[in-house]
Design an enzyme around this catalytic site. Structure first.
Site, mmCIF file in Angstrom:
data_model
loop_
_atom_site.group_PDB
_atom_site.id
_atom_site.type_symbol
_atom_site.label_atom_id
_atom_site.label_comp_id
_atom_site.label_asym_id
_atom_site.label_seq_id
_atom_site.Cartn_x
_atom_site.Cartn_y
_atom_site.Cartn_z
ATOM 1 N N GLY A 192 0.819 -1.218 0.000
ATOM 2 C CA GLY A 192 0.000 0.000 0.000
ATOM 3 C C GLY A 192 0.842 1.252 0.000
ATOM 4 N N GLY B 47 2.594 3.639 1.555
ATOM 5 C CA GLY B 47 3.148 3.895 2.879
ATOM 6 C C GLY B 47 3.610 5.330 3.053
ATOM 7 N N ARG B 48 3.995 5.934 1.936
ATOM 8 C CA ARG B 48 4.486 7.320 2.007
ATOM 9 C C ARG B 48 3.972 8.109 0.814
ATOM 10 N NH1 ARG B 48 10.609 7.263 -0.319
ATOM 11 N NH2 ARG B 48 10.393 5.397 -1.589
ATOM 12 N N LYS C 31 4.517 11.739 -3.232
ATOM 13 C CA LYS C 31 5.395 10.692 -2.694
ATOM 14 C C LYS C 31 6.327 11.371 -1.707
ATOM 15 C CE LYS C 31 8.268 6.897 -4.464
ATOM 16 N NZ LYS C 31 8.545 6.180 -5.735
ATOM 17 N N ASP D 193 9.272 5.639 7.587
ATOM 18 C CA ASP D 193 9.044 6.981 8.141
ATOM 19 C C ASP D 193 8.106 7.810 7.271
ATOM 20 O OD1 ASP D 193 10.632 7.569 5.962
ATOM 21 O OD2 ASP D 193 12.347 8.284 7.125
ATOM 22 N N GLY D 194 7.703 7.278 6.128
ATOM 23 C CA GLY D 194 6.757 8.003 5.264
ATOM 24 C C GLY D 194 7.399 9.109 4.450
ATOM 25 N N ARG E 251 3.631 13.443 -8.425
ATOM 26 C CA ARG E 251 3.712 12.511 -9.547
ATOM 27 C C ARG E 251 2.385 12.488 -10.295
ATOM 28 N NH1 ARG E 251 5.944 6.585 -8.307
ATOM 29 N NH2 ARG E 251 3.910 6.091 -7.444
ATOM 30 N N ARG F 234 -1.974 -1.043 -9.974
ATOM 31 C CA ARG F 234 -0.822 -1.931 -10.148
ATOM 32 C C ARG F 234 -1.296 -3.372 -10.183
ATOM 33 N NH1 ARG F 234 3.260 1.251 -6.964
ATOM 34 N NH2 ARG F 234 2.213 3.198 -6.510
ATOM 35 N N ASP G 120 4.111 -4.883 -7.424
ATOM 36 C CA ASP G 120 3.546 -3.598 -6.981
ATOM 37 C C ASP G 120 4.150 -2.443 -7.767
ATOM 38 O OD1 ASP G 120 5.778 -4.655 -5.364
ATOM 39 O OD2 ASP G 120 5.801 -2.669 -4.475
HETATM 40 P P1 AMP Z 1 9.006 0.852 -3.236
HETATM 41 O O1 AMP Z 1 10.225 0.042 -2.916
HETATM 42 O O2 AMP Z 1 9.259 2.335 -3.258
HETATM 43 O O3 AMP Z 1 8.288 0.381 -4.442
HETATM 44 O O4 AMP Z 1 8.036 0.640 -2.008
HETATM 45 C C1 AMP Z 1 7.588 -0.613 -1.556
HETATM 46 C C2 AMP Z 1 6.629 -0.436 -0.409
HETATM 47 O O5 AMP Z 1 7.292 0.161 0.718
HETATM 48 C C3 AMP Z 1 5.440 0.461 -0.683
HETATM 49 O O6 AMP Z 1 4.350 -0.030 0.030
HETATM 50 C C4 AMP Z 1 5.889 1.795 -0.143
HETATM 51 O O7 AMP Z 1 4.806 2.616 0.185
HETATM 52 C C5 AMP Z 1 6.660 1.377 1.086
HETATM 53 N N1 AMP Z 1 7.687 2.349 1.481
HETATM 54 C C6 AMP Z 1 8.879 2.559 0.879
HETATM 55 N N2 AMP Z 1 9.571 3.520 1.522
HETATM 56 C C7 AMP Z 1 8.809 3.921 2.564
HETATM 57 C C8 AMP Z 1 8.975 4.884 3.607
HETATM 58 N N3 AMP Z 1 10.083 5.625 3.726
HETATM 59 N N4 AMP Z 1 7.969 5.019 4.488
HETATM 60 C C9 AMP Z 1 6.856 4.285 4.401
HETATM 61 N N5 AMP Z 1 6.644 3.360 3.454
HETATM 62 C C10 AMP Z 1 7.606 3.176 2.534
HETATM 63 MG MG MG Z 2 6.744 0.845 -5.420
#
Ligand code: AMP
Ligand code: MG
Length: 530
Positions: free
Chosen positions: A111, A113-114, A134, A146-147, A197, A204, A273
């Protein structure tokens, strides 16, 4: 209703500042179909306000295309909006639920997350586009994260997405970058930033996996109907529409992968994803372009097994599409076996669909308009030459286009384009061992003799199929380092300007188009965009 375990459902009521900005004229004419139609498939959530917002980049060309009020998005107003500090009126921010297979293993709950979907606008071409943040703070999907996003990765995503778009590759786009004034802690303290973005949608493969894995068939169906209405409207209302959706996604991915493979693009983290239903490239994290041609190339620091190596990408796309097919099975037929019998031929057809698109792209790069049976061998042998002598993929293809241009010019002047060895100088210079090049060029010219196009027309077409410049990894790093360490965006802006005209020879940017020294490339590693 979204099964929020282990998401805390109190988050919805707690979402801070959801009313911020209400009642004020908005620079965005939002029309939020996802929020309206898919209630229960997301969590309404607001961005975290930034302590000291500063607008660093605004993509005016994209803003125009989106029909936005560009004047209202500049300066402090833009900083407040694009940092998530002031919500523009009409926004309905929400975090989308999705799952995903990451490096082959299933994570039932990822989902946003950030990230947050702010809403949608209809662009000047009548296309619905998502506007999303983002790096705008934790959401109920943040798990341990940390979002936040650091400025470097945000700038990388901006640059890569805009470069891909200029190269004619479907991609999410970057509308703006704002720094927040809050630090982000990674291996060291970094400036925090928010990327705005733009995407055809953020649906997805993993969005479907989320509801399929939970057995939530009704939610799955609503999501699929929504995807069809948004991306494949001609299927709406038809009996076999869900199978049609699977086919359409597979076709788009086949075309996308063919483009990647003919440009030397390595996504680096092709988890389900990170694969869209729209066919746009998404989530530029550890991505990089090839330099010396080798299908085994991997740059990502976390891809130990080489799962997402350059040459594996079409196979991984098919694997991901098989996961989409599995997720859609409950909608295809009541009987599992009957559903499988419908889905399997699509997954089995994917390699041929990819091949067709990839080979067509190669013909364009070779200057061939007609398709002939031996063309694949001609292309394969060219790539084998590049691999054997570790030649830069981009330079080699472009030098071939320049060779065609030299041939066209010599036809006009009557002077030989080649030196005594039968190859134009820029192409020769790339090859240490020239004999195999001469042999291959002889075959290529014999094949060109069977084409109708005039040499100048052919040369121009080849220059439009093989870029003069791609984002070179060492130049990207240099530009990001100047921005992050010295607060100097000029190298970034210079590189971006060059990448927005990838087909043109730009002598003033020659240094940006050159490969890194081999020892730099050999050590080069990319990291996930966190
Ligand atoms: P990504 O590797 O960017 O495709 O992210 C994979 C998953 O990790 C997704 O659900 C993102 O929302 C979550 N995510 C990545 N970085 C962070 C972050 N710094 N804080 C919260 N969620 C994250
Ligand atoms: Mg991603």
């Amino acid at each position: 209703m979204l099964q929020t375990r282990p998401i805390d459902p109190r988050g919805i009521a707690q979402a801070p500042g959801a009313e911020r900005g209400a009642g004020v004229a908005s620079p965005f004419a939002f029309d939020n179909s996802f929020a309206r139609e898919l209630e229960g498939l997301y969590v309404p959530w607001a961005p975290t306000p930034a302590p000291a917002p500063r607008l660093r980049l605004l993509n005016a060309a994209l803003a125009e295309e989106l029909g936005l009020d560009v004047a209202a998005l500049q300066g402090e107003a833009g900083a407040a909006i694009f940092s998530g500090t002031r919500l523009p009126a009409g926004a309905a921010p929400l975090a989308q639920a999705y799952a995903g297979h990451q490096f082959g293993g299933f994570s039932p709950q990822l989902g946003d997350g950030r990230a947050l979907l702010l809403g949608e606008v209809i662009d000047r071409f009548g296309q619905r586009r998502d506007i999303a943040f983002k790096g705008s703070g934790r959401t109920p999907f943040a798990r341990g994260g940390d979002g936040l996003a650091a400025l470097g990765p945000v700038l990388r995503e901006y640059l890569m997405g805009e470069a891909m778009h200029a190269l004619g590759v479907p991609s999410t786009r970057a509308l703006a970058v704002a720094t927040t004034g809050a630090p982000v802690y990674r291996e060291r303290e970094l400036p925090g930033a928010v990327l705005t973005r733009v995407a055809a949608s953020h649906l997805r493969v993993g969005s479907f996996e989320f509801f399929a894995a939970r057995g939530q068939k009704e939610e799955l169906r609503r999501l699929a109907e929504y995807a069809i209405a948004r991306h494949d409207a001609e299927l709406a209302g038809r009996d076999e529409r869900f199978l049609g959706l699977l086919q359409a996604v597979a076709r788009r991915q086949a075309r996308l992968l063919a483009l990647w493979m003919n440009l030397g693009f390595i996504h680096g983290v092709m988890n389900t994803d990170n694969m869209t239903v729209s066919g746009e490239t998404i989530d530029y994290g550890p991505c990089a372009f090839l330099e010396a041609y080798d299908p085994a190339t991997v740059f990502s620091s976390i891809d130990h097994g080489g799962r997402y190596a350059f040459g594996n990408q079409p196979g991984i796309a098919r694997w991901n599409l098989a996961r989409l097919a599995e997720a859609l099975l409950p909608l295809l037929a009541d009987e599992a076996q009957a559903a499988l019998a419908l889905a399997r031929p699509v997954i089995d057809a994917f390699p041929a669909w990819f091949d067709e698109a990839w080979r067509a792209g190669q013909r364009a790069k070779l200057g061939l308009v007609r398709a002939q049976p031996d063309d694949a061998a001609l292309a394969d042998d060219w790539l084998a030459l590049l691999q054997a002598q570790q030649i830069d993929f981009t330079l080699a293809w472009r030098a071939l286009a320049e060779a065609a241009a030299a041939d066209a010019a010599s036809e006009v002047t009557g002077e030989a384009a080649d030196d005594a060895q039968g190859a134009p100088a820029p192409l020769q210079a790339l090859f240490a061992d020239r004999a195999p090049l001469q042999a291959w060029l002889a075959r290529w010219r014999a094949r060109l003799a069977q084409e109708d196009a005039s040499p100048p027309v052919r040369a121009a077409a080849m220059r439009r199929a093989s870029p003069w410049i791609i984002p070179r990894n060492h130049r990207v790093e240099e530009a990001l380092a100047a921005a992050v360490d010295e607060d100097d965006l000029r190298p970034f802006e210079r590189l971006l300007a060059a990448l927005l005209r990838p087909w043109d020879v730009q002598p003033e940017h020659a240094a940006l188009a050159e490969p890194a020294p081999p020892e730099v490339t050999a050590r080069y590693q990319t990291f996930c965009g966190t």
